[in-house]
Scaffold this motif. Structure first.
Motif, short mmCIF file in Angstrom:
data_model
loop_
_atom_site.label_atom_id
_atom_site.label_comp_id
_atom_site.label_asym_id
_atom_site.label_seq_id
_atom_site.Cartn_x
_atom_site.Cartn_y
_atom_site.Cartn_z
N VAL A 77 0.84 -1.28 -0.03
CA VAL A 77 0.02 -0.04 0.07
C VAL A 77 0.90 1.24 -0.12
N GLY A 78 0.42 2.36 -0.52
CA GLY A 78 1.24 3.46 -0.54
C GLY A 78 0.29 4.81 -0.62
N ASN A 79 1.09 5.86 -0.85
CA ASN A 79 0.53 7.06 -0.63
C ASN A 79 -0.19 7.71 -2.13
N GLY A 80 -1.11 7.02 -2.24
CA GLY A 80 -1.52 6.94 -3.63
C GLY A 80 -0.76 5.86 -4.70
N SER A 81 -1.32 5.46 -5.55
CA SER A 81 -0.59 4.61 -6.74
C SER A 81 0.51 5.35 -7.17
N ALA A 150 -1.53 0.41 -18.62
CA ALA A 150 -2.59 1.26 -17.74
C ALA A 150 -4.01 0.77 -18.52
N ASN A 151 -4.77 0.16 -17.68
CA ASN A 151 -5.92 -0.45 -18.27
C ASN A 151 -7.05 -0.28 -17.45
N ASP A 181 -1.65 -1.16 -14.35
CA ASP A 181 -2.25 -0.25 -13.85
C ASP A 181 -3.92 -0.01 -13.76
N GLU A 182 -4.66 -0.38 -12.78
CA GLU A 182 -5.99 -0.35 -12.87
C GLU A 182 -6.83 0.53 -11.96
N ALA A 183 -6.06 1.63 -12.20
CA ALA A 183 -6.80 2.87 -11.24
C ALA A 183 -8.20 3.24 -11.74
N VAL A 207 3.79 -10.11 -12.80
CA VAL A 207 2.91 -9.30 -13.04
C VAL A 207 2.65 -8.34 -11.67
N VAL A 208 2.64 -7.05 -11.70
CA VAL A 208 2.21 -6.09 -10.51
C VAL A 208 0.57 -5.59 -10.88
N ALA A 209 -0.22 -5.71 -9.98
CA ALA A 209 -1.43 -5.44 -10.44
C ALA A 209 -1.58 -3.82 -9.28
#
Length: 227
Positions: A77-81, A150-151, A181-183, A207-209
């Motif tokens: 987890v982070g300070n936003g993506s 980004a998807n 990146d599934e923002a 893969v990193v989601a």
């Protein structure tokens, strides 16, 4: 490398132009605001603001673990993506490496390469403003370490299908990590053959989601990104 220019706050624009009403479109902020349940949770949390937060984010990771059925040791987890994108660059990039992304793509991918001293490779989107995955695959070299997909894509709003992403991932070199990146994925549930990046993670693919609570959930002000 030029400094990032964030969208101006509404209040600043009002002051500059002498306006009473401003609608801000630049930052993709949810116009419906947060859930009342989220507002109540923040109010309760404010009573403990004199205490430093849990840096390990135990409760948040536990909630993500329950929702998605994935072990907490695989959750970040982070300070936003933005922060997670930055950290992935520091972890996986360095001198004599390359980062590949679509052009146009999310502007925060660029600094991941610049800060790490890596080469940034931008592959133009196709005629429909979609990721040109075959061209991105052709751009991969023995120095490529990180690819961002980004998807849906920001800023073009287009998606790649599961069939297309499966083909792209099929024969990648083992040293290449693909960040999906599934923002904005919550806005694309109607799209046919939409992939779920978490499926690839559970399969053990490289893969990193990435997802965020800033967009669909209207929590931009508390900045929670997770991967």
């Amino acid at each position: 490398m030029t400094p990032y220019q964030p969208g101006k706050p509404v209040e600043e624009v009002k002051r500059e132009l002498g306006l009473d009403r401003v609608t801000k479109l630049a930052s993709n902020e949810n116009p419906f605001g947060p859930s009342p349940l989220a507002v109540e949770a923040v109010k309760r949390a404010a009573e403990g603001m004199h205490v430093y937060p849990d840096g390990a984010a135990y409760d948040l990771k536990s909630a993500i673990e329950r929702k998605f059925g994935i072990g907490r040791e695989r959750i970040m987890v982070g300070n936003g993506s933005d922060e997670l994108i930055h950290l992935l660059g520091l972890l996986l990039l360095g001198d004599d490496t390359e980062l590949i992304m679509a052009d146009p793509g999310f502007s925060r991918y660029d600094p991941s390469a610049h800060i790490a001293g890596s080469r940034l490779v931008k592959v133009p989107v196709d005629g429909d403003f979609r990721h040109d995955l075959p061209a991105m695959r052709a751009a991969i070299t023995d120095r490529t370490r990180l690819v961002f997909v980004a998807n849906p894509n920001n800023p073009t709003g287009t998606v790649v299908t599961k069939t297309e992403l499966d083909a792209f991932l099929a024969d990648l070199p083992s040293e290449v990590t693909v960040v999906v990146d599934e923002a904005y994925v919550e806005f694309a549930r109607h799209a046919p053959d939409l992939p779920d990046a978490l499926d690839y993670v559970k399969e053990g693919r490289n893969v990193v989601a990435l997802r965020t609570m800033s967009k669909a959930y209207g929590l931009a002000g508390v900045r929670i990104g997770y991967g």
